[in-house]
Design a protein around this motif. Structure first.
Motif, PDB file in Angstrom:
ATOM      1  N   ASP A 104       0.840  -1.205   0.000  1.00  0.00           N
ATOM      2  CA  ASP A 104       0.000   0.000   0.000  1.00  0.00           C
ATOM      3  C   ASP A 104       0.871   1.249   0.000  1.00  0.00           C
ATOM      4  O   ASP A 104       0.601   2.214  -0.725  1.00  0.00           O
ATOM      5  CB  ASP A 104      -0.911   0.014   1.227  1.00  0.00           C
ATOM      6  N   HIS A 105       1.909   1.241   0.824  1.00  0.00           N
ATOM      7  CA  HIS A 105       2.798   2.397   0.922  1.00  0.00           C
ATOM      8  C   HIS A 105       3.477   2.683  -0.414  1.00  0.00           C
ATOM      9  O   HIS A 105       3.677   3.847  -0.784  1.00  0.00           O
ATOM     10  CB  HIS A 105       3.846   2.143   2.000  1.00  0.00           C
ATOM     11  N   LEU A 106       3.808   1.637  -1.142  1.00  0.00           N
ATOM     12  CA  LEU A 106       4.442   1.796  -2.453  1.00  0.00           C
ATOM     13  C   LEU A 106       3.440   2.111  -3.555  1.00  0.00           C
ATOM     14  O   LEU A 106       3.835   2.403  -4.693  1.00  0.00           O
ATOM     15  CB  LEU A 106       5.210   0.518  -2.817  1.00  0.00           C
ATOM     16  N   GLY A 107       2.153   2.039  -3.258  1.00  0.00           N
ATOM     17  CA  GLY A 107       1.133   2.317  -4.266  1.00  0.00           C
ATOM     18  C   GLY A 107       0.899   1.176  -5.230  1.00  0.00           C
ATOM     19  O   GLY A 107       0.390   1.387  -6.338  1.00  0.00           O
ATOM     20  N   LEU A 108       1.253  -0.038  -4.826  1.00  0.00           N
ATOM     21  CA  LEU A 108       1.079  -1.195  -5.694  1.00  0.00           C
ATOM     22  C   LEU A 108      -0.289  -1.838  -5.465  1.00  0.00           C
ATOM     23  O   LEU A 108      -0.807  -1.832  -4.345  1.00  0.00           O
ATOM     24  CB  LEU A 108       2.183  -2.219  -5.441  1.00  0.00           C
ATOM     25  N   PRO A 109      -0.874  -2.418  -6.497  1.00  0.00           N
ATOM     26  CA  PRO A 109      -2.208  -3.014  -6.359  1.00  0.00           C
ATOM     27  C   PRO A 109      -2.144  -4.354  -5.632  1.00  0.00           C
ATOM     28  O   PRO A 109      -1.126  -5.048  -5.657  1.00  0.00           O
ATOM     29  CB  PRO A 109      -2.646  -3.218  -7.810  1.00  0.00           C
ATOM     30  N   THR A 110      -3.239  -4.702  -4.988  1.00  0.00           N
ATOM     31  CA  THR A 110      -3.399  -6.032  -4.398  1.00  0.00           C
ATOM     32  C   THR A 110      -4.778  -6.561  -4.792  1.00  0.00           C
ATOM     33  O   THR A 110      -5.582  -6.950  -3.945  1.00  0.00           O
ATOM     34  CB  THR A 110      -3.254  -5.991  -2.868  1.00  0.00           C
ATOM     35  N   THR A 111      -5.048  -6.559  -6.078  1.00  0.00           N
ATOM     36  CA  THR A 111      -6.351  -6.956  -6.606  1.00  0.00           C
ATOM     37  C   THR A 111      -6.688  -8.377  -6.172  1.00  0.00           C
ATOM     38  O   THR A 111      -5.970  -9.323  -6.510  1.00  0.00           O
ATOM     39  CB  THR A 111      -6.355  -6.891  -8.141  1.00  0.00           C
ATOM     40  N   PRO A 112      -7.773  -8.574  -5.419  1.00  0.00           N
ATOM     41  CA  PRO A 112      -8.086  -9.920  -4.934  1.00  0.00           C
ATOM     42  C   PRO A 112      -8.658 -10.818  -6.028  1.00  0.00           C
ATOM     43  O   PRO A 112      -9.181 -10.349  -7.039  1.00  0.00           O
ATOM     44  CB  PRO A 112      -9.124  -9.660  -3.838  1.00  0.00           C
TER      45      PRO A 112
END
Length: 344
Positions: A104-112
């Motif tokens: 989250d801090h890096l702005g990367l997605p974690t699309t479930p």
């Protein structure tokens, strides 16, 4: 990882806390705020995994069946009547929460997986006590052998595989790196540069691993061009190892910055062996890879010496050669320039 403060009394609290030990305020982690907040003022509820996974994250009770966003990424876990499995599950989820916080801090997605059934992210957290489990990644599904949370088991494997470093969080960072190859590199303008640096990922993966394991680690000649012996097995593994090390470096550097860690280094003549001052200045927003790398190389020397003072092995037992730094720089550029609306 930043240093957290109680929102009521401003006392120091930590990422894993569910209560302030100074004023007794009940706390929970709000993903939207990236902060520990007072539960009774948040409008949110505690994650349904509060007991079983010791989760201190908060959630909207109407989402994910009462699970927080991080716990909801896990699609397979031990049964409720498996106390040993549940203990390992809690350790694994704690490491996963740190992973998701950093992503989250890096702005990367974690699309479930529930949103993207073909390529979305999911975790299968399994125990190898009763059946074989192979830690790995396949099209967004990350399988973790939770035995990696057991120190004697993990240390035995580390020695068997001649690895200088092995942690549960490191496994999570490595395996999710495979998923981010599809998200950040496949089908993008970065692919050609990736192949220049890491090699052609179209090389037969199974055959490459077979050849790798058939070699003596001392004969692979990986030290000058790869961050680890395993990274030399295939371009995908080189990327995953590089991605994991980038996350190690960013997280540790930002933790040092949050705590104001600084050292001027020893009073030595380093002109013949060092091309930069041994000076750790906290990197709070490491937009410049050169600044991040300079600070990290100095910081890791300090941390390694502190570990040795306690009779432990080096905290970061790796050498970052110019070739490895180029690969880390590539990871930095790809991650830093990611935009949610970019083609993937």
């Amino acid at each position: 990882m930043k240093a957290f403060a109680c929102p009521v009394c401003r006392s120091l609290v930590f990422f894993e806390n569910d209560r302030c030990f100074t004023c007794d305020t009940e706390l929970g982690y709000s993903r939207a705020d990236a902060a520990l907040v007072a539960v009774d003022r948040s409008g949110l509820t505690r994650c349904a995994n509060r007991v079983v996974a010791l989760c201190n994250w908060l959630t909207d009770p109407d989402r994910n069946g009462g699970l927080c966003d991080c716990c909801a990424l896990t699609r397979t876990r031990p049964a409720d009547d498996d106390p040993a499995g549940l203990a390992a599950f809690a350790l694994t989820e704690a490491a996963k929460r740190r992973l998701v916080y950093q992503l989250d801090h890096l702005g990367l997605p974690t699309t479930p997986r529930t949103e993207d059934p073909d390529r979305g992210l999911a975790f299968d957290l399994l125990s190898s006590e009763n059946e074989p489990v192979t830690t790995g990644h396949a099209d967004g599904v990350i399988t973790i052998d939770m035995a990696e949370g057991d120190d004697p088991h993990r240390e035995a494997l580390r020695i068997k595989l001649a690895e200088p470093y092995r942690t549960l969080l490191g496994h999570l960072r490595h395996e999710i790196g495979h998923w981010y190859w599809y998200v950040l590199i496949e089908g993008t303008p970065y692919l050609d540069r990736f192949r220049d640096l890491f090699g052609d990922e179209r090389e037969d993966y199974a055959e490459a691993l077979q050849k790798h394991y058939a070699k003596d680690p001392d004969e692979t000649g990986w030290e000058g061009t790869h961050v680890s012996n395993y990274a030399a097995s295939h371009p995908w593994e080189d990327w995953a190892e590089t991605f994991a090390h980038y996350l190690h470096i960013r997280d540790t550097s930002e933790t040092a910055a949050a705590w104001g860690l600084h050292t001027d280094g020893p009073d030595l003549d380093l002109s013949l062996s060092w091309d930069a001052q041994l000076d750790v200045d906290p990197v709070e927003e490491p937009d410049s890879f050169d600044e991040l790398a300079r600070s990290w190389i100095a910081l890791k020397m300090v941390l390694n010496q502190l570990n040795r003072s306690m009779g432990s092995d080096d905290l970061y037992p790796f050498t970052l050669t110019p070739v490895v730094l180029d690969k880390l720089r590539f990871a930095h550029v790809v991650i830093s320039s990611y935009r949610p609306d970019a083609a993937t």
